[in-house]
Design a protein around this motif. Structure first.
Motif, PDB file in Angstrom:
ATOM      1  N   GLY A   1       5.499  -8.112   4.286  1.00 20.61           N
ATOM      2  CA  GLY A   1       4.036  -8.556   5.306  1.00 20.61           C
ATOM      3  C   GLY A   1       3.205  -7.121   5.690  1.00 20.61           C
ATOM      4  N   PHE A   2       4.026  -5.742   4.767  1.00 22.23           N
ATOM      5  CA  PHE A   2       3.129  -4.632   5.676  1.00 22.23           C
ATOM      6  C   PHE A   2       1.807  -4.447   5.242  1.00 22.23           C
ATOM      7  CE2 PHE A   2       7.632  -3.178   5.062  1.00 22.23           C
ATOM      8  CZ  PHE A   2       7.581  -3.019   6.257  1.00 22.23           C
ATOM      9  N   GLY A   3       0.457  -4.169   6.791  1.00 22.66           N
ATOM     10  CA  GLY A   3      -0.553  -4.043   6.409  1.00 22.66           C
ATOM     11  C   GLY A   3      -0.622  -2.065   5.985  1.00 22.66           C
ATOM     12  N   ASP A   4      -1.059  -1.409   6.525  1.00 29.02           N
ATOM     13  CA  ASP A   4      -1.355   0.426   5.488  1.00 29.02           C
ATOM     14  C   ASP A   4       0.033   1.474   6.068  1.00 29.02           C
ATOM     15  OD1 ASP A   4      -2.939   2.152   5.380  1.00 29.02           O
ATOM     16  OD2 ASP A   4      -3.369   2.700   7.336  1.00 29.02           O
ATOM     17  N   GLU A   5      -0.071   2.222   5.336  1.00 28.88           N
ATOM     18  CA  GLU A   5       0.843   2.931   4.857  1.00 28.88           C
ATOM     19  C   GLU A   5       0.734   4.575   5.122  1.00 28.88           C
ATOM     20  OE1 GLU A   5       4.084   2.966   1.335  1.00 28.88           O
ATOM     21  OE2 GLU A   5       2.234   4.461   0.766  1.00 28.88           O
ATOM     22  N   LEU A   6       1.322   5.439   5.757  1.00 23.44           N
ATOM     23  CA  LEU A   6       1.477   6.880   6.218  1.00 23.44           C
ATOM     24  C   LEU A   6       2.300   7.337   5.532  1.00 23.44           C
ATOM     25  CD1 LEU A   6       0.516   8.809   9.110  1.00 23.44           C
ATOM     26  CD2 LEU A   6       2.107   9.395   8.207  1.00 23.44           C
ATOM     27  N   ARG A   7       1.995   8.155   4.596  1.00 19.42           N
ATOM     28  CA  ARG A   7       3.581   8.961   3.508  1.00 19.42           C
ATOM     29  C   ARG A   7       3.739  10.140   4.256  1.00 19.42           C
ATOM     30  NH1 ARG A   7       5.321   6.713  -2.306  1.00 19.42           N
ATOM     31  NH2 ARG A   7       6.714   5.451  -1.336  1.00 19.42           N
ATOM     32  N   ALA A   8       4.418  11.225   4.037  1.00 19.70           N
ATOM     33  CA  ALA A   8       4.432  12.649   5.007  1.00 19.70           C
ATOM     34  C   ALA A   8       5.543  13.324   3.968  1.00 19.70           C
ATOM     35  CB  ALA A   8       4.392  12.555   6.257  1.00 19.70           C
ATOM     36  N   CYS A   9       5.201  14.313   3.202  1.00 20.88           N
ATOM     37  CA  CYS A   9       6.523  15.065   2.303  1.00 20.88           C
ATOM     38  C   CYS A   9       6.473  16.388   3.894  1.00 20.88           C
ATOM     39  CB  CYS A   9       6.201  15.912   1.731  1.00 20.88           C
ATOM     40  SG  CYS A   9       5.801  14.172  -0.184  1.00 20.88           S
TER      41      CYS A   9
ATOM     42  N   ILE B   1      -0.936   5.612  -6.339  1.00 19.35           N
ATOM     43  CA  ILE B   1      -1.847   5.621  -5.492  1.00 19.35           C
ATOM     44  C   ILE B   1      -0.649   6.538  -4.120  1.00 19.35           C
ATOM     45  CG2 ILE B   1      -3.241   5.664  -3.118  1.00 19.35           C
ATOM     46  CD1 ILE B   1      -4.623   3.613  -5.456  1.00 19.35           C
ATOM     47  N   ASN B   2      -1.049   7.090  -4.277  1.00 14.30           N
ATOM     48  CA  ASN B   2       0.411   8.255  -3.019  1.00 14.30           C
ATOM     49  C   ASN B   2       1.749   8.137  -3.666  1.00 14.30           C
ATOM     50  OD1 ASN B   2      -2.074   8.602  -1.931  1.00 14.30           O
ATOM     51  ND2 ASN B   2      -1.943   7.387   0.015  1.00 14.30           N
ATOM     52  N   LYS B   3       1.653   8.410  -4.434  1.00 11.27           N
ATOM     53  CA  LYS B   3       4.065   8.848  -5.372  1.00 11.27           C
ATOM     54  C   LYS B   3       4.206  10.410  -4.429  1.00 11.27           C
ATOM     55  CE  LYS B   3       4.023   6.037  -8.874  1.00 11.27           C
ATOM     56  NZ  LYS B   3       5.031   6.355 -10.212  1.00 11.27           N
ATOM     57  N   PHE B   4       5.471  10.071  -3.551  1.00  6.23           N
ATOM     58  CA  PHE B   4       5.110  11.456  -2.741  1.00  6.23           C
ATOM     59  C   PHE B   4       5.788  12.715  -3.718  1.00  6.23           C
ATOM     60  CE2 PHE B   4       8.284   8.532  -0.455  1.00  6.23           C
ATOM     61  CZ  PHE B   4       7.523   8.881   0.809  1.00  6.23           C
ATOM     62  N   ASP B   5       5.947  12.434  -4.847  1.00  4.19           N
ATOM     63  CA  ASP B   5       5.224  13.771  -5.680  1.00  4.19           C
ATOM     64  C   ASP B   5       4.039  14.686  -5.794  1.00  4.19           C
ATOM     65  OD1 ASP B   5       4.725  11.587  -7.787  1.00  4.19           O
ATOM     66  OD2 ASP B   5       5.523  12.708  -9.156  1.00  4.19           O
ATOM     67  N   GLU B   6       3.266  13.426  -6.118  1.00  9.60           N
ATOM     68  CA  GLU B   6       1.318  13.990  -5.674  1.00  9.60           C
ATOM     69  C   GLU B   6       1.031  14.203  -4.317  1.00  9.60           C
ATOM     70  OE1 GLU B   6      -2.363  13.642  -4.687  1.00  9.60           O
ATOM     71  OE2 GLU B   6      -0.819  12.149  -4.059  1.00  9.60           O
ATOM     72  N   ILE B   7       1.911  13.544  -3.199  1.00  7.58           N
ATOM     73  CA  ILE B   7       1.119  13.934  -1.883  1.00  7.58           C
ATOM     74  C   ILE B   7       2.508  15.125  -1.616  1.00  7.58           C
ATOM     75  CG2 ILE B   7       2.296  13.764   0.524  1.00  7.58           C
ATOM     76  CD1 ILE B   7       2.086  10.439  -0.123  1.00  7.58           C
ATOM     77  N   ALA B   8       2.925  15.744  -2.261  1.00  5.15           N
ATOM     78  CA  ALA B   8       3.779  16.550  -1.793  1.00  5.15           C
ATOM     79  C   ALA B   8       2.259  17.954  -2.443  1.00  5.15           C
ATOM     80  CB  ALA B   8       5.053  16.950  -2.641  1.00  5.15           C
TER      81      ALA B   8
END
Length: 351
Positions: free
Chosen positions: A121-129, A82-89
């Motif tokens: 110990g990470f929780g939520d993630e926000l990704r951007a291209c 889920i939410n790989k960079f190539d898909e987010i782009a």
């Protein structure tokens, strides 16, 4: 998380702070500092990508996590997730929040389930291209601790508004100097640069030239290869196909990282990596794309840089001389030059 409203938007702050980046490290540090004034996060990673392949070429982190990037590369270029960079782009805007895209069940994401949560110990993630001229030039990932609130659509909107500003800054940092000529610190020292990486991402063989190349590409990270090599290796291992990316080293030269499966290895292949100086033609084409030239304008510009006259360019590209002249006017305007000589001085090709 409640915080006083900043006097500047993140986009305007970055437009100011990234007006004259001195290096890619400088770009990353300014992105982290500006973003933190608007969005709380525990950890962040900023990386550049090859605009032609989208593969990561260099990465920065806000702090050392105590491990290399093998797991990150395997997750990003391995099995579907889920939410790989190539898909987010391919999204509009190219920003994604994991808690939203998993309906609040972060464990549905393989990278979160297997190491982002249990190891760090990470929780939520926000990704951007960060896209410019339909190509991805950089990516950003922000993380919060498991006990912190999730990112919000408002956070995503703040980041989305910065896309063109950050992409432009990355392009300026990458192409702040003319294409390299003469010395290449990595592969030219110690002969050919060849590395063989086994199925567990261990280096089994490395030439002396490869050691020098690895050093200028960022050096070993906790005993592991730099992110720009690991990403290409992981992609080739998944696809089974050769791949080439171009990356700017920390000494300002461009290197091509090429990977291919090692013949005769079953299932999960060993991968052969070679590193060599990037041709000036390849760097010039990237630089032209970074300045917003269309594919046809690039074709015309490359002909000019190789010394071709208008009539020859017209014949080669099946255009009229008038069309070539129209293209040249547009090219000069985009590059900020007024003549072929100025353009050639800025972007010199091998004869």
């Amino acid at each position: 998380m409640a915080r006083p409203a900043p006097s500047l938007s993140l986009r305007d702050r970055l437009a100011r702070d990234l007006a004259a980046p001195s290096s890619m490290e400088d770009v990353a540090d300014r992105v982290y500092a500006a973003t933190r004034r608007h969005i709380d996060f525990d950890f962040a990673c900023f990386a550049t990508t090859d605009p032609t392949t989208g593969v990561l070429t260099w990465a920065s982190k806000t702090r050392d996590l105590g491990v290399g990037d093998v797991d990150f590369a395997a997750a990003e270029y391995g099995a579907p997730d889920i939410n790989k960079f190539d898909e987010i782009a391919r999204r509009d805007p190219p920003v994604a929040i994991l808690s939203i895209d998993t309906d609040g069940d972060l464990s549905r994401c393989r990278r979160h389930r297997e190491f982002m949560s249990p190891v760090f110990g990470f929780g939520d993630e926000l990704r951007a291209c960060f896209l410019g001229r339909a190509a991805t030039w950089a990516v950003l990932a922000l993380y919060r601790r498991a006990d912190e609130p999730s990112f919000t659509p408002a956070d995503a909107a703040v980041i989305a508004a910065t896309g063109a500003v950050v992409a432009d800054a990355v392009q300026r940092a990458l192409f702040r100097l003319p294409p390299p000529g003469g010395s290449h610190a990595g592969p030219d020292r110690g002969g050919p640069a060849v590395v063989i990486v086994d199925a567990a991402d261990r280096v089994t063989h490395m030439t002396a030239g490869a050691r020098a190349a690895v050093d200028v590409l960022g050096g070993l990270d906790h005993g592991q290869l730099p992110p720009g090599i690991l990403a290409v290796v992981a992609s080739t291992r998944t696809s089974g196909a050769p791949l080439t990316t171009q990356t700017l080293t920390r000494d300002g030269t461009w290197l091509s990282v090429r990977t291919a499966p090692l013949d005769g290895v079953a299932t999960v292949p060993d991968v052969v990596v070679t590193v060599e100086p990037t041709s000036r033609a390849a760097v010039s084409r990237m630089a032209l794309a970074a300045h917003g030239l269309t594919a046809r304008e690039e074709d015309v510009a490359l002909q000019v840089l190789q010394g071709a006259h208008t009539r020859d360019i017209a014949a080669t590209l099946h255009l009229s001389p008038y069309t070539v002249q129209d293209h040249l006017k547009t090219i000069f305007a985009k590059l900020g030059v007024s003549s072929r000589r100025e353009m050639t001085a800025r972007l010199v090709l091998d004869a």
